[in-house]
Scaffold this active site. Structure first.
Site, PDB file in Angstrom:
ATOM      1  N   HIS A 158       0.839  -1.194   0.000  1.00 14.48           N
ATOM      2  CA  HIS A 158       0.000   0.000   0.000  1.00 14.48           C
ATOM      3  C   HIS A 158       0.881   1.254   0.000  1.00 14.48           C
ATOM      4  CE1 HIS A 158      -3.444  -2.399   2.039  1.00 14.48           C
ATOM      5  NE2 HIS A 158      -3.784  -2.166   0.785  1.00 14.48           N
ATOM      6  N   CYS A 204      -2.929   0.985   9.750  1.00 19.44           N
ATOM      7  CA  CYS A 204      -3.920   0.001   9.284  1.00 19.44           C
ATOM      8  C   CYS A 204      -4.978  -0.340  10.319  1.00 19.44           C
ATOM      9  CB  CYS A 204      -3.234  -1.296   8.874  1.00 19.44           C
ATOM     10  SG  CYS A 204      -1.871  -1.130   7.717  1.00 19.44           S
TER      11      CYS A 204
END
Length: 240
Positions: free
Chosen positions: A148, A235
């Protein structure tokens, strides 16, 4: 969570230790002045602890994502039920678009969106169109080496960017003052600014000290068991 997706090659997480680390993470958020709401575990989705991927939360609107990993489809539906208690306006990414919000870095009202295996161009374009509807904007950044975007870059406010690997010299980010993270400490590039404090993964002293030199208060959090599942500090929460 021990059945979650991973490419890390660091072994299977120890569940009891992960629970302790998650509690410590919550405590760190509260030390930074945040009010924390903890959701019940959803055993249908091993990766659902990485809740950041399910939505982009802005001041005026929550945009529900559409995960790029098939096993995560459904997580976004559950988080939408929760966010309806906080937002009057909710938008959604639609098929064939995919977006995981770990690929989105907010800089004021501007959003950098990483094109990755989890976020495709169709989804990124949908996201930008929705942001523009609410007087925000964004652009895409192609990724080469990371899962990511925020795996390798974090905005620490005050025009300061924490960056590792491909992002240290990336043309899209040269207007920022960059704190470079050495390759062997790249996991620390996913740190989180909160009310003047920066949460930093424990065990990365060079990155920690560089951040401190910029005048930030640092709180270290051990996330070794989440690292085994490719997860980082950002996250584990939706912050708004």
């Amino acid at each position: 969570m021990v059945k979650g997706l991973t490419t890390a090659g660091l072994g299977k997480p120890e569940f009891k230790l992960a629970l302790q680390q998650h509690d410590n993470y919550i405590n760190a958020l509260e030390k930074c002045g945040l009010k924390v709401e903890v959701l019940q575990a959803d055993e249908r989705y091993p990766d659902s602890v990485f809740i950041e991927d399910t939505a982009l939360c802005t001041k005026d609107v929550a945009i529900i994502s559409r995960p790029g990993a098939e096993s995560r489809l459904g997580e976004e539906t559950e988080i939408e039920k929760v966010l309806k208690g906080f937002y009057k306006k909710i938008e959604r990414i639609e098929f064939p678009g995919t977006v995981e919000a770990g690929d989105i870095m907010m800089v004021g009202s501007y959003f950098y969106i990483g094109l990755s295996n989890r976020t495709n161009r169709t989804g990124a374009n949908q996201m930008i169109n929705l942001l523009e509807r609410y007087k925000m904007t964004g652009s895409v950044v192609e990724l080469n080496d990371v899962l990511h975007l925020k795996t390798g870059v974090s905005y620490l406010e005050n025009n300061v960017l924490l960056a590792a690997g491909e992002f240290v010299y990336h043309p899209a980010f040269q207007k920022f003052e960059i704190i470079p993270v050495e390759n062997h400490e790249a996991y620390a590039a996913n740190s989180v600014w909160l009310n003047g404090c920066v949460l930093v993964p424990e065990g990365y002293p060079s990155a920690r000290d560089k951040i401190k030199k910029f005048g930030y208060q640092v709180i270290e959090v051990d996330l070794s068991e989440f690292q085994k599942l490719d997860g980082g500090l950002s996250c584990l929460s939706l912050r708004f």
